[in-house]
Design a protein around this motif. Structure first.
Motif, PDB file in Angstrom:
ATOM      1  N   ILE A   3       0.904  -1.556  -0.232  1.00  0.00           N
ATOM      2  CA  ILE A   3       0.037   0.247   0.597  1.00  0.00           C
ATOM      3  C   ILE A   3       0.934   0.974   0.130  1.00  0.00           C
ATOM      4  N   VAL A   4       1.040   1.199  -1.108  1.00  0.00           N
ATOM      5  CA  VAL A   4       1.966   2.866  -1.506  1.00  0.00           C
ATOM      6  C   VAL A   4       1.181   4.220  -0.948  1.00  0.00           C
ATOM      7  N   MET A   5       1.733   5.395   0.062  1.00  0.00           N
ATOM      8  CA  MET A   5       1.033   6.700  -0.406  1.00  0.00           C
ATOM      9  C   MET A   5       2.100   7.090  -0.239  1.00  0.00           C
ATOM     10  N   GLN A   6       1.421   8.531  -1.204  1.00  0.00           N
ATOM     11  CA  GLN A   6       1.842   9.604  -1.195  1.00  0.00           C
ATOM     12  C   GLN A   6       0.729  11.470  -1.117  1.00  0.00           C
ATOM     13  N   ASN A   7       1.533  12.245  -0.355  1.00  0.00           N
ATOM     14  CA  ASN A   7       0.747  13.052  -0.606  1.00  0.00           C
ATOM     15  C   ASN A   7      -0.861  13.011   0.079  1.00  0.00           C
ATOM     16  N   GLY A   8      -0.723  11.676   0.560  1.00  0.00           N
ATOM     17  CA  GLY A   8      -2.229  12.064   1.643  1.00  0.00           C
ATOM     18  C   GLY A   8      -2.968  10.816   0.434  1.00  0.00           C
ATOM     19  N   ARG A   9      -2.738  10.244  -0.463  1.00  0.00           N
ATOM     20  CA  ARG A   9      -3.275   9.432  -1.783  1.00  0.00           C
ATOM     21  C   ARG A   9      -2.117   8.366  -1.915  1.00  0.00           C
ATOM     22  N   LEU A  10      -3.153   7.943  -2.291  1.00  0.00           N
ATOM     23  CA  LEU A  10      -3.054   6.485  -2.863  1.00  0.00           C
ATOM     24  C   LEU A  10      -1.839   5.956  -4.356  1.00  0.00           C
ATOM     25  N   GLN A  11      -0.548   5.475  -3.703  1.00  0.00           N
ATOM     26  CA  GLN A  11      -0.446   5.693  -5.119  1.00  0.00           C
ATOM     27  C   GLN A  11      -0.304   4.005  -5.341  1.00  0.00           C
ATOM     28  N   PHE A  12      -0.294   2.772  -4.605  1.00  0.00           N
ATOM     29  CA  PHE A  12       0.161   1.625  -5.528  1.00  0.00           C
ATOM     30  C   PHE A  12      -0.735   1.586  -4.595  1.00  0.00           C
ATOM     31  N   PHE A  13      -1.441  -0.162  -5.091  1.00  0.00           N
ATOM     32  CA  PHE A  13      -2.045  -0.506  -4.077  1.00  0.00           C
ATOM     33  C   PHE A  13      -1.850  -2.203  -5.159  1.00  0.00           C
ATOM     34  N   GLY A  14      -1.480  -3.287  -4.393  1.00  0.00           N
ATOM     35  CA  GLY A  14      -1.677  -4.776  -5.700  1.00  0.00           C
ATOM     36  C   GLY A  14      -0.571  -5.524  -4.658  1.00  0.00           C
ATOM     37  N   ASP A  15      -0.775  -6.896  -5.227  1.00  0.00           N
ATOM     38  CA  ASP A  15       0.491  -7.896  -4.560  1.00  0.00           C
ATOM     39  C   ASP A  15       1.794  -7.426  -5.102  1.00  0.00           C
ATOM     40  N   VAL A  16       2.433  -8.447  -4.467  1.00  0.00           N
ATOM     41  CA  VAL A  16       4.041  -7.980  -4.909  1.00  0.00           C
ATOM     42  C   VAL A  16       4.514  -7.833  -5.924  1.00  0.00           C
ATOM     43  N   ASP A  17       4.136  -9.072  -6.975  1.00  0.00           N
ATOM     44  CA  ASP A  17       3.935  -9.152  -8.166  1.00  0.00           C
ATOM     45  C   ASP A  17       3.759  -8.618  -9.095  1.00  0.00           C
ATOM     46  N   GLN A  18       2.150  -7.638  -8.491  1.00  0.00           N
ATOM     47  CA  GLN A  18       1.546  -6.378  -9.165  1.00  0.00           C
ATOM     48  C   GLN A  18       2.819  -5.613  -9.174  1.00  0.00           C
ATOM     49  N   LEU A  19       3.676  -5.038  -8.180  1.00  0.00           N
ATOM     50  CA  LEU A  19       3.950  -4.000  -8.404  1.00  0.00           C
ATOM     51  C   LEU A  19       5.264  -3.638  -8.978  1.00  0.00           C
ATOM     52  N   ARG A  20       6.324  -5.724  -9.351  1.00  0.00           N
ATOM     53  CA  ARG A  20       7.276  -5.558 -10.365  1.00  0.00           C
ATOM     54  C   ARG A  20       6.649  -5.543 -11.610  1.00  0.00           C
ATOM     55  N   GLN A  21       5.399  -6.351 -11.913  1.00  0.00           N
ATOM     56  CA  GLN A  21       5.326  -6.255 -13.348  1.00  0.00           C
ATOM     57  C   GLN A  21       5.281  -4.618 -13.730  1.00  0.00           C
ATOM     58  N   GLN A  22       4.333  -3.614 -13.122  1.00  0.00           N
ATOM     59  CA  GLN A  22       4.577  -2.413 -13.101  1.00  0.00           C
ATOM     60  C   GLN A  22       5.457  -1.957 -13.606  1.00  0.00           C
ATOM     61  N   PHE A  23       6.560  -1.849 -12.425  1.00  0.00           N
ATOM     62  CA  PHE A  23       7.716  -1.188 -12.781  1.00  0.00           C
ATOM     63  C   PHE A  23       9.203  -2.802 -13.706  1.00  0.00           C
ATOM     64  N   PRO A  24       9.210  -3.363 -14.161  1.00  0.00           N
ATOM     65  CA  PRO A  24       9.632  -4.376 -14.110  1.00  0.00           C
ATOM     66  C   PRO A  24      11.514  -3.442 -14.877  1.00  0.00           C
ATOM     67  N   SER A  25      11.793  -2.263 -14.492  1.00  0.00           N
ATOM     68  CA  SER A  25      13.355  -2.584 -15.150  1.00  0.00           C
ATOM     69  C   SER A  25      13.895  -2.219 -12.912  1.00  0.00           C
ATOM     70  N   ALA A  26      12.573  -2.361 -12.297  1.00  0.00           N
ATOM     71  CA  ALA A  26      13.311  -2.228 -10.708  1.00  0.00           C
ATOM     72  C   ALA A  26      13.464  -3.575 -10.288  1.00  0.00           C
ATOM     73  N   THR A  27      14.997  -3.895  -9.650  1.00  0.00           N
ATOM     74  CA  THR A  27      15.320  -5.441  -9.462  1.00  0.00           C
ATOM     75  C   THR A  27      14.449  -5.860  -7.666  1.00  0.00           C
ATOM     76  N   THR A  28      14.152  -4.257  -6.928  1.00  0.00           N
ATOM     77  CA  THR A  28      13.612  -4.822  -5.171  1.00  0.00           C
ATOM     78  C   THR A  28      12.557  -4.430  -5.776  1.00  0.00           C
ATOM     79  N   LEU A  29      12.167  -4.468  -4.993  1.00  0.00           N
ATOM     80  CA  LEU A  29      10.787  -3.807  -4.190  1.00  0.00           C
ATOM     81  C   LEU A  29      10.827  -2.638  -3.819  1.00  0.00           C
ATOM     82  N   GLU A  30      11.958  -2.156  -2.855  1.00  0.00           N
ATOM     83  CA  GLU A  30      12.348  -1.093  -3.052  1.00  0.00           C
ATOM     84  C   GLU A  30      12.842   0.079  -3.874  1.00  0.00           C
TER      85      GLU A  30
END
Length: 244
Positions: A205-232
């Motif tokens: 559950i990623v928040m910024q400036n009071g708003r939801l920036q991302f919600f989903g399971d871990v795999d979905q975040l990796r798929q949305q940002f494929p260039s990232a090698t870690t969740l961080e």
């Protein structure tokens, strides 16, 4: 079950949380992450029933918090444990008396044996007769977590729980959250240390400036940002898209 629908929280003229929605099933561990001032603690406090939402619909452990009526809040307290980043303890009670107090309030069966087991697990057994004011920051955190675990809550909210913990304490905390989730609890961990909790969390559950920036399971975040090698790294990519 924990469901947050269009949560908004306004402090006078400051909109701390703006239309946040997400839901977690039993057995899920959600990592609530975001920079300082993102609205994480306000979201947690609304879910815990400590402050009323300005608008939105919250369902936590089967309790509807829309009206924040007393009966709903009392029922919620039977099923939910909330541990803030600087947990308030009772200055006049020892470590053992804290466990006894919580055990009696929640009418925990075999509370003495469970208390001893938890204090031993969190390496507080030798502090059973120590007063709360004599404990270090990390020990206070461990005691608050042990008290929360004692009555086996169905929903557990941990706000920056690793603050002040030593490496063995962090490992035991993460192991224990995994086991609690396996037993059917729904857990949210708010933390800046995504690298430490990425192995236990099932959802982000990623928040910024009071708003939801991302919600989903871990795999979905990796798929949305494929260039990232870690969740961080994926987290930084997700939050960097927000216009300041």
């Amino acid at each position: 079950m924990l469901r947050c629908e269009e949560l908004r929280k306004l402090y006078e003229t400051h909109l701390a949380v703006d239309g946040v929605s997400f839901s977690l099933e039993p057995g899920s561990i959600g990592a609530l992450v975001g920079p300082n001032g993102a609205g994480k603690t306000t979201t947690m406090r609304c879910l815990a029933g400590l402050i009323p939402a300005t608008s939105g619909r919250l369902t936590v452990a089967g309790c509807e918090l829309t009206d924040y009526n007393s009966s709903a809040l009392i029922e919620l307290k039977r099923h939910l444990a909330y541990v803030p980043d600087d947990p308030p303890l009772f200055d006049d009670l020892t470590v053992g008396q804290h466990m006894e107090f919580i055990g009696r309030i929640y009418d925990v069966p075999d509370r003495v044996e469970k208390s001893e087991r938890l204090l031993d697990y969190f390496q507080l057994a030798d502090k059973v007769d120590a007063g709360a004011t004599t404990l270090s920051r990390g020990m206070r955190q461990k005691l608050a977590i042990a008290c929360a675990y004692l009555f086996h809550p169905s929903v557990l909210l941990l706000d920056e729980p690793m603050t002040g913990l030593d490496p063995p304490g962090i490992r035991r905390l993460l192991e224990s959250t995994r086991e609690l989730a396996k037993a059917g609890a729904t857990i949210i961990i708010s933390s800046h240390l995504l690298a430490m909790i990425e192995d236990v969390c099932t959802h982000l559950i990623v928040m910024q400036n009071g708003r939801l920036q991302f919600f989903g399971d871990v795999d979905q975040l990796r798929q949305q940002f494929p260039s990232a090698t870690t969740l961080e790294q994926a987290y930084f990519e997700a939050t960097s898209t927000v216009t300041k």
